[in-house]
Design an enzyme around this catalytic site. Structure first.
Site, PDB file in Angstrom:
ATOM      1  N   SER A  95       0.787  -1.234   0.000  1.00  0.00           N
ATOM      2  CA  SER A  95       0.000   0.000   0.000  1.00  0.00           C
ATOM      3  C   SER A  95       0.819   1.284   0.000  1.00  0.00           C
ATOM      4  CB  SER A  95      -0.946   0.031   1.200  1.00  0.00           C
ATOM      5  OG  SER A  95      -2.167  -0.550   0.833  1.00  0.00           O
ATOM      6  N   LYS A 136       0.378   3.409  -2.964  1.00  0.00           N
ATOM      7  CA  LYS A 136      -0.763   4.329  -3.118  1.00  0.00           C
ATOM      8  C   LYS A 136      -0.317   5.782  -3.052  1.00  0.00           C
ATOM      9  CE  LYS A 136      -4.020   0.858  -1.484  1.00  0.00           C
ATOM     10  NZ  LYS A 136      -4.498   0.072  -0.378  1.00  0.00           N
ATOM     11  N   TYR A 172      -3.614  -1.862 -10.339  1.00  0.00           N
ATOM     12  CA  TYR A 172      -3.581  -1.854  -8.869  1.00  0.00           C
ATOM     13  C   TYR A 172      -2.747  -3.029  -8.313  1.00  0.00           C
ATOM     14  CZ  TYR A 172      -4.943  -2.245  -4.041  1.00  0.00           C
ATOM     15  OH  TYR A 172      -4.885  -2.361  -2.674  1.00  0.00           O
ATOM     16  N   TYR A 180      -3.885   2.955   7.897  1.00  0.00           N
ATOM     17  CA  TYR A 180      -5.120   2.188   8.138  1.00  0.00           C
ATOM     18  C   TYR A 180      -5.902   2.839   9.283  1.00  0.00           C
ATOM     19  CZ  TYR A 180      -2.275  -0.964   5.337  1.00  0.00           C
ATOM     20  OH  TYR A 180      -1.468  -1.485   4.364  1.00  0.00           O
ATOM     21  N   VAL A 219       1.090  -3.627   3.910  1.00  0.00           N
ATOM     22  CA  VAL A 219       1.063  -4.917   4.615  1.00  0.00           C
ATOM     23  C   VAL A 219       2.327  -5.760   4.391  1.00  0.00           C
ATOM     24  CG1 VAL A 219      -1.458  -5.136   4.770  1.00  0.00           C
ATOM     25  CG2 VAL A 219      -0.265  -6.067   2.789  1.00  0.00           C
TER      26      VAL A 219
HETATM   27  N1  GLU Z   1      -2.433  -5.758  -1.774  1.00  0.00           N
HETATM   28  C1  GLU Z   1      -3.344  -5.899  -0.681  1.00  0.00           C
HETATM   29  C2  GLU Z   1      -4.742  -5.611  -1.086  1.00  0.00           C
HETATM   30  O1  GLU Z   1      -4.987  -4.825  -1.962  1.00  0.00           O
HETATM   31  C3  GLU Z   1      -2.987  -5.090   0.538  1.00  0.00           C
HETATM   32  C4  GLU Z   1      -2.406  -3.763   0.336  1.00  0.00           C
HETATM   33  C5  GLU Z   1      -1.976  -3.103   1.622  1.00  0.00           C
HETATM   34  O2  GLU Z   1      -2.851  -2.639   2.400  1.00  0.00           O
HETATM   35  O3  GLU Z   1      -0.780  -2.962   1.865  1.00  0.00           O
HETATM   36  O4  GLU Z   1      -5.655  -6.172  -0.503  1.00  0.00           O
END
Ligand code: GLU
Length: 304
Positions: A64, A67, A187, A240, A258
Site C-alpha cells: 500500500s 498508493k 492496482y 489504516y 502490509v
Molecule cells: N495488496 C493488498 C490488497 O490490496 C494489501 C495492500 C496493503 O494494504 O498494503 O488487498
C-alpha cells in the site's frame, strides 16, 4: 546532524525484539513466506545525506505504500479534478471495506483505502500506460531501475476477491471509466513493486523537500501545495485505522503497507523508510512503528 548513530542505536534496540510479536501478512504465499526476522531503516535528508541500518538493502513488497506514489502521479496529471472521484476523509473502516462504499454511492473516502487507490489506478489508466508510467516514476525517483514482482502481482490477482468487488461496485456507480480487469491489473502491479528501504527513502524524499526532485537538478515532482496535501493525507489516512494513534505517538505523516514497510516524512528535514514484516493488529509493521517512535524521541523531530 549525523543520523547514522541514531539509526544504528534504533537497530540495536529493536533487533532483540524480532520474532517476539506480530504476524507476517499471509493472504498470499509470496508474502507469507517472507521471514519475520527482518528489520531495516533508511533515511535521506533534504540536503542529500543518507543513512541506513539493518536490512535497509533487502527488497520487499511495498504494497500500500505504492498508493502514495500513484496518488502523486494522478495529482500531478489531473490537478483538482481528481477529487471529483475521491474524498479526503479518514474512513474509520477497514482498508478494504465494501459497506462504506455502498453508503457513499461508490465514491471512496480517501485515496489510501483500496477503493480509493483503485479509483486512482482508473484515472491513471485513462491517461495512458499506467504500469509503464508507475515504473518510470519510481525508477526516476529512486535513481535506479525499480520492477514489479510478477509472482506477487499474479497472486494478488488470483486472490483479490474483495478488490474485484470494490472495483465492480464503483463501476456500477459509474465511478470507474475503464474496465475492471485492466484497472485492477494496474492496482495489483503497483502493490507488487519491490523496493528496499533506501530506495523508498530516496523515492519519497520529495515529500520533505516541498516537491523538489529527491536527486536534485531535475524538474520538481509536484508543487509545494500538492506536497502539503500529500503529507496531510498521509497523516490523517496513511496507516489504516491507526492514523489517530500514529499521529499521537509519532506525529509524522506516514504511509504503511502490509509488506511491513512504512514511509515517514519530517517536512523540511528528511524522509525515512522502515521495514519489518511482522504486523500489529492494525496491519502496520510492529517494529516499524516502534522504530519511528524511537526516532522521534531520540531526535525531537516531529511536525508537532
Ligand atoms: N495488496 C493488498 C490488497 O490490496 C494489501 C495492500 C496493503 O494494504 O498494503 O488487498
Amino acid at each position: 546532524m549525523n543520523f547514522q548513530p541514531v539509526l544504528d542505536e534504533i537497530d540495536a534496540e529493536l533487533r532483540p525484539l524480532l520474532g517476539r510479536a506480530g504476524t507476517v501478512a499471509s493472504y498470499i504465499p509470496a508474502l507469507a513466506r517472507v521471514p519475520a526476522l527482518h528489520f531495516g531503516i533508511a533515511l535521506r535528508t533534504c540536503d542529500g545525506q543518507e543513512a541506513c541500518a539493518g536490512d535497509a538493502a533487502v527488497p520487499f513488497s511495498i504494497q500500500s505504500i505504492s498508493k502514495l506514489f500513484t496518488l502523486t502521479l494522478a495529482m500531478r496529471r489531473l490537478g483538482d479534478a481528481l477529487w471529483q472521484r475521491i474524498g479526503r476523509e479518514p474512513s474509520g473502516n477497514p482498508f478494504n471495506s465494501l459497506v462504506q462504499l455502498e453508503n457513499e454511492q461508490g465514491k471512496p473516502r480517501n485515496p489510501f483505502i483500496n477503493a480509493g487507490a483503485i479509483a486512482v489506478a482508473d484515472r491513471l489508466l485513462s491517461q495512458g500506460d499506467a504500469q509503464r508510467d508507475i515504473l518510470a516514476l519510481m525508477s526516476d525517483l529512486a535513481g535506479e531501475p525499480i520492477a514489479f514482482d510478477e509472482e506477487v502481482a499474479a497472486s494478488e490477482a488470483a486472490t483479490g476477491y474483495r478488490n474485484y468487488a470494490l472495483a465492480n461496485f464503483m463501476k456500477s456507480f459509474g465511478k470507474i471509466d475503464n474496465d475492471v480487469a485492466p484497472t485492477l491489473d494496474v492496482y495489483f502491479h503497483q502493490c507488487a513493486l519491490r523496493m528496499t528501504c533506501l530506495q523508498l527513502a530516496r523515492a519519497a524524499a520529495f515529500l520533505s523537500r516541498d516537491g523538489a526532485h529527491p536527486l536534485g537538478g531535475r524538474p520538481a515532482v509536484c508543487t509545494e501545495r500538492q506536497t502539503r496535501r500529500l503529507n496531510a493525507l498521509m497523516l490523517t489516512c496513511g496507516t489504516y485505522d491507526a492514523a489517530g494513534d500514529v499521529a499521537f505517538s509519532i506525529g509524522l505523516p506516514c504511509k504503511s503497507g502490509v509488506g511491513g514497510g512504512i514511509v515517514a516524512v519530517v517536512p523540511d528535514h528528511l524522509t525515512l523508510a522502515v521495514w519489518s514484516p511482522a504486523l500489529d493488529t492494525t496491519g502496520n509493521s510492529l517494529l516499524g512503528l516502534k522504530a519511528l517512535e524511537l526516532f522521534v524521541a531520540k531526535t525531537g523531530l516531529s511536525v508537532f
